[in-house]
Design a protein around this motif. Sequence first.
Motif, mmCIF file in Angstrom:
data_model
loop_
_atom_site.group_PDB
_atom_site.id
_atom_site.type_symbol
_atom_site.label_atom_id
_atom_site.label_comp_id
_atom_site.label_asym_id
_atom_site.label_seq_id
_atom_site.Cartn_x
_atom_site.Cartn_y
_atom_site.Cartn_z
ATOM 1 N N ASP A 168 0.842 -1.196 0.000
ATOM 2 C CA ASP A 168 0.000 0.000 0.000
ATOM 3 C C ASP A 168 0.877 1.246 0.000
ATOM 4 O O ASP A 168 2.031 1.223 0.437
ATOM 5 C CB ASP A 168 -0.904 0.010 1.235
ATOM 6 C CG ASP A 168 -2.004 -1.041 1.119
ATOM 7 O OD1 ASP A 168 -2.323 -1.428 -0.016
ATOM 8 O OD2 ASP A 168 -2.517 -1.468 2.166
ATOM 9 N N TRP A 169 0.309 2.329 -0.484
ATOM 10 C CA TRP A 169 1.001 3.624 -0.521
ATOM 11 C C TRP A 169 2.332 3.530 -1.260
ATOM 12 O O TRP A 169 3.329 4.141 -0.879
ATOM 13 C CB TRP A 169 1.219 4.169 0.899
ATOM 14 C CG TRP A 169 -0.052 4.308 1.657
ATOM 15 C CD1 TRP A 169 -0.601 3.398 2.489
ATOM 16 C CD2 TRP A 169 -0.956 5.420 1.623
ATOM 17 N NE1 TRP A 169 -1.790 3.859 3.001
ATOM 18 C CE2 TRP A 169 -2.032 5.121 2.481
ATOM 19 C CE3 TRP A 169 -0.943 6.651 0.960
ATOM 20 C CZ2 TRP A 169 -3.099 5.985 2.681
ATOM 21 C CZ3 TRP A 169 -2.005 7.514 1.170
ATOM 22 C CH2 TRP A 169 -3.069 7.174 2.016
ATOM 23 N N CYS A 170 2.331 2.724 -2.308
ATOM 24 C CA CYS A 170 3.538 2.536 -3.119
ATOM 25 C C CYS A 170 3.343 3.305 -4.424
ATOM 26 O O CYS A 170 2.581 2.878 -5.297
ATOM 27 C CB CYS A 170 3.776 1.048 -3.390
ATOM 28 S SG CYS A 170 5.125 0.713 -4.534
ATOM 29 N N PHE A 171 4.030 4.436 -4.541
ATOM 30 C CA PHE A 171 3.839 5.278 -5.719
ATOM 31 C C PHE A 171 4.391 4.605 -6.983
ATOM 32 O O PHE A 171 3.763 4.643 -8.043
ATOM 33 C CB PHE A 171 4.543 6.618 -5.478
ATOM 34 C CG PHE A 171 4.470 7.552 -6.651
ATOM 35 C CD1 PHE A 171 3.312 8.256 -6.923
ATOM 36 C CD2 PHE A 171 5.561 7.711 -7.503
ATOM 37 C CE1 PHE A 171 3.241 9.101 -8.000
ATOM 38 C CE2 PHE A 171 5.491 8.558 -8.583
ATOM 39 C CZ PHE A 171 4.330 9.260 -8.827
ATOM 40 N N SER A 172 5.560 3.971 -6.881
ATOM 41 C CA SER A 172 6.152 3.329 -8.055
ATOM 42 C C SER A 172 5.356 2.109 -8.501
ATOM 43 O O SER A 172 5.428 1.725 -9.667
ATOM 44 C CB SER A 172 7.599 2.912 -7.751
ATOM 45 O OG SER A 172 8.385 4.037 -7.432
ATOM 46 N N HIS A 175 2.074 -9.256 -1.209
ATOM 47 C CA HIS A 175 1.791 -7.970 -0.575
ATOM 48 C C HIS A 175 2.661 -7.869 0.669
ATOM 49 O O HIS A 175 2.455 -8.584 1.661
ATOM 50 C CB HIS A 175 0.311 -7.868 -0.218
ATOM 51 C CG HIS A 175 -0.136 -6.472 0.069
ATOM 52 N ND1 HIS A 175 0.276 -5.775 1.187
ATOM 53 C CD2 HIS A 175 -0.938 -5.616 -0.636
ATOM 54 C CE1 HIS A 175 -0.263 -4.576 1.185
ATOM 55 N NE2 HIS A 175 -1.005 -4.458 0.091
ATOM 56 N N ALA A 176 3.654 -6.987 0.618
ATOM 57 C CA ALA A 176 4.630 -6.900 1.697
ATOM 58 C C ALA A 176 3.998 -6.467 3.010
ATOM 59 O O ALA A 176 4.521 -6.790 4.087
ATOM 60 C CB ALA A 176 5.751 -5.933 1.314
ATOM 61 N N GLY A 177 2.882 -5.738 2.956
ATOM 62 C CA GLY A 177 2.236 -5.300 4.183
ATOM 63 C C GLY A 177 1.540 -6.419 4.914
ATOM 64 O O GLY A 177 1.517 -6.448 6.152
ATOM 65 N N TYR A 178 0.968 -7.379 4.179
ATOM 66 C CA TYR A 178 0.232 -8.476 4.784
ATOM 67 C C TYR A 178 1.058 -9.757 4.888
ATOM 68 O O TYR A 178 0.768 -10.606 5.720
ATOM 69 C CB TYR A 178 -1.037 -8.772 3.976
ATOM 70 C CG TYR A 178 -1.945 -7.584 3.831
ATOM 71 C CD1 TYR A 178 -2.124 -6.687 4.886
ATOM 72 C CD2 TYR A 178 -2.628 -7.336 2.644
ATOM 73 C CE1 TYR A 178 -2.953 -5.590 4.760
ATOM 74 C CE2 TYR A 178 -3.465 -6.240 2.507
ATOM 75 C CZ TYR A 178 -3.622 -5.369 3.569
ATOM 76 O OH TYR A 178 -4.437 -4.279 3.445
ATOM 77 N N ARG A 218 6.450 -11.962 6.392
ATOM 78 C CA ARG A 218 7.320 -13.128 6.537
ATOM 79 C C ARG A 218 7.790 -13.638 5.182
ATOM 80 O O ARG A 218 8.980 -13.933 4.991
ATOM 81 C CB ARG A 218 6.571 -14.230 7.284
ATOM 82 C CG ARG A 218 7.385 -15.495 7.510
ATOM 83 C CD ARG A 218 6.522 -16.573 8.129
ATOM 84 N NE ARG A 218 7.269 -17.808 8.300
ATOM 85 C CZ ARG A 218 6.715 -18.971 8.670
ATOM 86 N NH1 ARG A 218 5.405 -19.019 8.906
ATOM 87 N NH2 ARG A 218 7.450 -20.058 8.792
ATOM 88 N N LEU A 219 6.870 -13.715 4.224
ATOM 89 C CA LEU A 219 7.245 -14.185 2.892
ATOM 90 C C LEU A 219 8.142 -13.173 2.189
ATOM 91 O O LEU A 219 9.124 -13.554 1.526
ATOM 92 C CB LEU A 219 5.990 -14.460 2.068
ATOM 93 C CG LEU A 219 6.206 -14.939 0.626
ATOM 94 C CD1 LEU A 219 7.095 -16.168 0.596
ATOM 95 C CD2 LEU A 219 4.871 -15.223 -0.049
ATOM 96 N N ALA A 220 7.828 -11.879 2.304
ATOM 97 C CA ALA A 220 8.669 -10.856 1.682
ATOM 98 C C ALA A 220 10.077 -10.887 2.256
ATOM 99 O O ALA A 220 11.072 -10.752 1.517
ATOM 100 C CB ALA A 220 8.032 -9.480 1.875
ATOM 101 N N SER A 264 12.269 -3.718 -0.402
ATOM 102 C CA SER A 264 11.696 -2.495 -0.952
ATOM 103 C C SER A 264 10.624 -2.876 -1.964
ATOM 104 O O SER A 264 10.633 -3.986 -2.507
ATOM 105 C CB SER A 264 12.777 -1.631 -1.623
ATOM 106 O OG SER A 264 13.361 -2.323 -2.714
ATOM 107 N N THR A 265 9.699 -1.953 -2.184
ATOM 108 C CA THR A 265 8.639 -2.171 -3.167
ATOM 109 C C THR A 265 8.631 -1.010 -4.153
ATOM 110 O O THR A 265 8.940 0.130 -3.770
ATOM 111 C CB THR A 265 7.268 -2.256 -2.483
ATOM 112 O OG1 THR A 265 7.057 -1.079 -1.699
ATOM 113 C CG2 THR A 265 7.181 -3.477 -1.592
#
Length: 782
Positions: free
Chosen positions: A169-173, A199-202, A205-207, A214-215
């Motif tokens: 979320d809130w990822c401009f790129s 989804h790095a926010g949810y 652990r996987l990310a 970074s996203t």
Amino acid sequence: MEVKKLSLSWQFLIVLVLILQILSALDFDPYRVLGVSRTASQADIKKAYKKLAREWHPDKNKDPGAEDKFIQISKAYEILSNEEKRSNYDHYGDAGESQGYQKQQQQREYHFRHFHENFYFDESFFHFPFNSERRDSIDEKYLLHFSHYVNEVVPDSFKKPYLIKITSDWCFSCIHIEPVWKEVVQELEGLGVGIGVVHAGYERRLAHHLGAHSTPSILGIINGKISFFHNAVVLENLRQFVESLLPGNLVEKVTNKNYVRFLSGWQQENKPHVLLFDQMPVVPLLYKLTAFAYKDYLSFGYVYVGLRGAEEMTRQYNVNVYAPTILVFKEHTHKPADVIQARGMKKQVIDDFINQNKYLLATRLTSQKLFHELCPVKRSHRQRKYCVVLLTAEATKLSKPFEAFLSFALANTQDTVRFVHVYSNRQQEFANTLLPDSDTFQGKSAVSILERRNMAGRVVYKTLEDPWTGSESDKFILLGYLDQLRKDPALLSSEAVLPDLTDELAPIFLLRWLYSASDYMSDCWDSVFHNNWREMMPLLSLVFSALFILFGTVIVQAFSDSNDERESNPPDKEEAHEKAGKTEPSFTKENSSKIPKKGFVEVTELTDVTYTSNLVRLRPGHMNVVLILSNSTKTSLLQKFALEVYTFTGSSCLHFSFLSLDKHREWLEYLLEFAQDAAPIPNQYDKHFMERDYTGYVLALNGHKKYFCLFKPQKTVEEEEAMGSCSDLDSSLHLGESRGKSSCGLGSKPIKGKLSKLSLWMERLLEGSLQRFYIPSWPELD
């Protein structure tokens, strides 16, 4: 009292913020933001969006409000590019939400109202443009969780590569790369590439497990290994990234010189062989992905029908060169076992074709896994599977009993019967279990019919009483048993427990140990420097600081000693070195000193190792100037080349290389076919074709835009005179050879004269006034 005042002040602040949200939402007009009318078409909307996005992109526009403006532009395009959202906005003034989004908003509304009972907030108050549920609706079906990744994606990556995007979320790129990602998913998924979204926010652990800190990030997974994508996010770069993940030896280039050897490998490899005939000089990505998926069952080759000499194969196998054709060869190399031909082959069609031809007509049982696949355990009376096993001795050439067994298997196409063979000397325990104890079968072939009853090795079987010689009577007896077996399964009267087969094709213990050690070291390296790099930064900083302190003084001392020695040199020797540096420029790193002299030009050889980095993936705006030379003219031409191009080495977008004509003549002639006016190629190959002299040619190659410019040297007067004297002394050539140096050979001066006008050509190259020759794709440098 103070608590009540504080609560009222917070409530007033919240109401004020929500009122501002309402005003901004009411003031937002996507048509006005994009500058289009309400009747504008999708093409006009897309054109206006691209124009405004380039203008207000924060990386290019340094205005403080550029980011907010770009967010409005992206939101307006999101609404107007979706017909449903556009219709909702035209009728109700709101784009509408998905059911999942409404459910979340209702939950938020309930909790917020439960906390502040005095106020009611409508769901439109919570309308945020960066909400990922609205923006990334296409990614929902590709979302990965940790257990799904470990249990499904990693095992499946041994059959197909995966392309995974890390977003948040809130990822401009993330908004910026979304259109390209949709196009990539649509194309590569149809070719057989696995797609995943994390989804790095949810899924932190996987990310973290993937090493994505970074996203947005894009990575590829193949054979359980992770590789990150580091390039501009465009379709062509991502396609090349997926192709680079695949092993390089998946598909063998087959020509008229090696096709017999390739097709004859079925006996050693115990696999059918597949050939694709196509007009593309490079192997299609779909075919490479198919070869990776079925690498354990078949061997794949590729024939470029435009290559010189391919007519022999196309004529022998009656191949139509105007459409892609796939041939499957089994035990008979002179005739394909199956053929498929179609324009624009789809993945499903190729998979069905390959699955029907995964095994040979009489496959050799080389492992227990293959035995389970070819002779499965019966599940019901209607699903009986019988295996007819030929027990024979190993031979370098096909024996008569095996050829007769193979012809019998070819003539019998029953779905309930599989024909296999076993080398008795390699699988002695297996063969001795099926053979009787008598000496009748000693050193001879035998045939046994068996049916597996369980996974523990229990089988019922019937071994033919006489050895198998391949005679007509043997075939008649075997056919009678198979006909009788369909009516009376009790014919298989003997029962035994078969031992597990030895894996014949497995590497020896030492190689397996080396492979395991290599994999273990690779995993350790990845875990230390890939997944936990942030934790390792302090330790790495300490190690490098210690190394710098330890060896820093030694390095400084070494430089000071070399400077002292240089100062102690006699003046006349220094002048001689300076003159040599000015007259003879260096053209390789080995010839250069620590401080490059005037005339130093770094020229690298264009080989299959440097081909991708120096040409295929050359950055936009960069060009590689390549000199064509031979082994005999290498030194003289490189010296002249360095002198001519030295004044242009200040440009960082120019790279200089040389290509050996003795190694890569076919690659050069393929390129020159696109420049017929500048370097005509004869239609017929005469006896002097392979002797055509291309030394002194210079090509300026633009790897990104796929075009080249050509410098063709003019024959000098000295060269023509030398050639004339050569023809006069043809009859007495042995006299020149006896002197050690041929009198009619071209000297270094005429050879250097080929590049006398190269500097003028280089000026025109930088001006952009040279003729450009475009090619569809860069051929491989074999």
